[in-house]
Design a protein around this motif. Sequence first.
Motif, PDB file in Angstrom:
ATOM      1  N   HIS A  14       0.840  -1.193   0.000  1.00  0.00           N
ATOM      2  CA  HIS A  14       0.000   0.000   0.000  1.00  0.00           C
ATOM      3  C   HIS A  14       0.882   1.253   0.000  1.00  0.00           C
ATOM      4  CE1 HIS A  14      -3.640  -2.356   0.853  1.00  0.00           C
ATOM      5  NE2 HIS A  14      -2.848  -3.074   1.624  1.00  0.00           N
ATOM      6  N   ALA A  15       0.581   2.190  -0.857  1.00  0.00           N
ATOM      7  CA  ALA A  15       1.374   3.422  -0.977  1.00  0.00           C
ATOM      8  C   ALA A  15       0.953   4.420   0.099  1.00  0.00           C
ATOM      9  CB  ALA A  15       1.201   4.015  -2.373  1.00  0.00           C
ATOM     10  N   VAL A  16       1.390   4.168   1.325  1.00  0.00           N
ATOM     11  CA  VAL A  16       0.950   4.954   2.477  1.00  0.00           C
ATOM     12  C   VAL A  16       2.093   5.640   3.216  1.00  0.00           C
ATOM     13  CG1 VAL A  16      -1.129   3.573   2.847  1.00  0.00           C
ATOM     14  CG2 VAL A  16       1.012   2.900   3.968  1.00  0.00           C
ATOM     15  N   ARG A  17       3.317   5.420   2.779  1.00  0.00           N
ATOM     16  CA  ARG A  17       4.455   6.028   3.470  1.00  0.00           C
ATOM     17  C   ARG A  17       4.421   7.543   3.324  1.00  0.00           C
ATOM     18  NH1 ARG A  17       9.195   3.526   4.583  1.00  0.00           N
ATOM     19  NH2 ARG A  17      10.357   5.075   3.377  1.00  0.00           N
ATOM     20  N   TYR A  18       5.204   8.225   4.144  1.00  0.00           N
ATOM     21  CA  TYR A  18       5.230   9.692   4.127  1.00  0.00           C
ATOM     22  C   TYR A  18       5.460  10.248   2.730  1.00  0.00           C
ATOM     23  CZ  TYR A  18      10.266   9.791   3.566  1.00  0.00           C
ATOM     24  OH  TYR A  18      11.526   9.643   3.048  1.00  0.00           O
ATOM     25  N   ASP A  19       6.250   9.534   1.910  1.00  0.00           N
ATOM     26  CA  ASP A  19       6.572  10.001   0.558  1.00  0.00           C
ATOM     27  C   ASP A  19       5.606   9.488  -0.502  1.00  0.00           C
ATOM     28  OD1 ASP A  19       7.328   7.334   0.534  1.00  0.00           O
ATOM     29  OD2 ASP A  19       9.429   7.722   0.045  1.00  0.00           O
ATOM     30  N   GLY A  20       4.531   8.840  -0.071  1.00  0.00           N
ATOM     31  CA  GLY A  20       3.530   8.325  -0.999  1.00  0.00           C
ATOM     32  C   GLY A  20       3.921   6.999  -1.631  1.00  0.00           C
ATOM     33  N   ALA A  21       4.955   6.369  -1.123  1.00  0.00           N
ATOM     34  CA  ALA A  21       5.429   5.101  -1.677  1.00  0.00           C
ATOM     35  C   ALA A  21       5.016   3.936  -0.786  1.00  0.00           C
ATOM     36  CB  ALA A  21       6.956   5.129  -1.812  1.00  0.00           C
ATOM     37  N   ALA A  22       5.262   2.747  -1.302  1.00  0.00           N
ATOM     38  CA  ALA A  22       5.105   1.508  -0.549  1.00  0.00           C
ATOM     39  C   ALA A  22       6.498   0.907  -0.391  1.00  0.00           C
ATOM     40  CB  ALA A  22       4.195   0.541  -1.308  1.00  0.00           C
ATOM     41  N   LYS A  23       6.615  -0.102   0.447  1.00  0.00           N
ATOM     42  CA  LYS A  23       7.864  -0.865   0.622  1.00  0.00           C
ATOM     43  C   LYS A  23       7.490  -2.336   0.652  1.00  0.00           C
ATOM     44  CE  LYS A  23      11.627   1.607   1.962  1.00  0.00           C
ATOM     45  NZ  LYS A  23      13.004   1.404   1.962  1.00  0.00           N
ATOM     46  N   PRO A  24       6.945  -2.846  -0.481  1.00  0.00           N
ATOM     47  CA  PRO A  24       6.428  -4.213  -0.451  1.00  0.00           C
ATOM     48  C   PRO A  24       7.481  -5.236  -0.028  1.00  0.00           C
ATOM     49  CG  PRO A  24       6.328  -3.276  -2.675  1.00  0.00           C
ATOM     50  CD  PRO A  24       6.865  -2.229  -1.774  1.00  0.00           C
ATOM     51  N   LEU A  25       7.082  -6.112   0.869  1.00  0.00           N
ATOM     52  CA  LEU A  25       7.946  -7.162   1.374  1.00  0.00           C
ATOM     53  C   LEU A  25       7.543  -8.458   0.686  1.00  0.00           C
ATOM     54  CD1 LEU A  25      10.125  -8.051   3.390  1.00  0.00           C
ATOM     55  CD2 LEU A  25       8.316  -8.286   5.108  1.00  0.00           C
ATOM     56  N   ARG A  26       8.454  -8.984  -0.100  1.00  0.00           N
ATOM     57  CA  ARG A  26       8.199 -10.229  -0.828  1.00  0.00           C
ATOM     58  C   ARG A  26       8.851 -11.379  -0.058  1.00  0.00           C
ATOM     59  NH1 ARG A  26       4.818  -7.569  -3.520  1.00  0.00           N
ATOM     60  NH2 ARG A  26       5.472  -6.280  -5.248  1.00  0.00           N
ATOM     61  N   HIS A  27       8.023 -12.309   0.376  1.00  0.00           N
ATOM     62  CA  HIS A  27       8.515 -13.474   1.102  1.00  0.00           C
ATOM     63  C   HIS A  27       7.431 -14.547   1.014  1.00  0.00           C
ATOM     64  CE1 HIS A  27       9.906 -16.047   4.346  1.00  0.00           C
ATOM     65  NE2 HIS A  27      11.057 -15.380   4.315  1.00  0.00           N
ATOM     66  N   PRO A  28       7.811 -15.792   0.768  1.00  0.00           N
ATOM     67  CA  PRO A  28       6.791 -16.848   0.670  1.00  0.00           C
ATOM     68  C   PRO A  28       5.892 -16.942   1.908  1.00  0.00           C
ATOM     69  CG  PRO A  28       8.944 -17.684  -0.014  1.00  0.00           C
ATOM     70  CD  PRO A  28       9.163 -16.288   0.516  1.00  0.00           C
ATOM     71  N   ALA A  29       6.460 -16.683   3.080  1.00  0.00           N
ATOM     72  CA  ALA A  29       5.649 -16.763   4.303  1.00  0.00           C
ATOM     73  C   ALA A  29       4.550 -15.711   4.294  1.00  0.00           C
ATOM     74  CB  ALA A  29       6.527 -16.603   5.540  1.00  0.00           C
ATOM     75  N   ILE A  30       4.844 -14.520   3.783  1.00  0.00           N
ATOM     76  CA  ILE A  30       3.829 -13.451   3.727  1.00  0.00           C
ATOM     77  C   ILE A  30       2.655 -13.908   2.871  1.00  0.00           C
ATOM     78  CG2 ILE A  30       3.352 -11.085   2.980  1.00  0.00           C
ATOM     79  CD1 ILE A  30       5.257 -10.908   5.223  1.00  0.00           C
TER      80      ILE A  30
END
Length: 168
Positions: A14-30
């Motif tokens: 979700h693009a919710v960070r202060y700068d309007g970006a996301a930091k998607p975490l890619r991991h099989p467990a997620i």
Amino acid sequence: MTAKILVSACLMGHAVRYDGAAKPLRHPAIERWRAEGRLVTLCPELSAGMPVPRPPAEIEGGRTGADILSGAGRVVEKTGQDVTEAFRHAAENALALALATNCRFALLIDGSPSCGSGFVYDGSFSGERVKGEGVTAAILRANGVEVFSDREVEMLVERLAGEDDGAA
């Protein structure tokens, strides 16, 4: 009962960070946890009504989230605006959601003045880090929620394996 995990919305893409970006975490467990319905997604700052984008904010003076909760510090934007109360409200919202949804674990983005669990920035807006946690991470830990950073997914996998008899 399957353990629930409160997760930073930016890590879920979700693009919710202060700068309007996301930091998607890619991991099989997620992906597995998402399919199992374990994840409860929240951006604490958005829950407190903060906009996207917004000026970057840091905890002043190298302090941490515990200091903010005890009234011994401030969260300020780069503009100088004091946003301490918004961050306190954000943390309280995260705790309320975690308790309401039986989240005993949290997976939060490190470095954030809300969600940082291993480090936060020192308040100088120079990129300097200090060991410590943000306001949301602090209130969750103080209330028995185990907090893991985005760099600790494997640790959370191992922790959940013990909780769920290997079903994590």
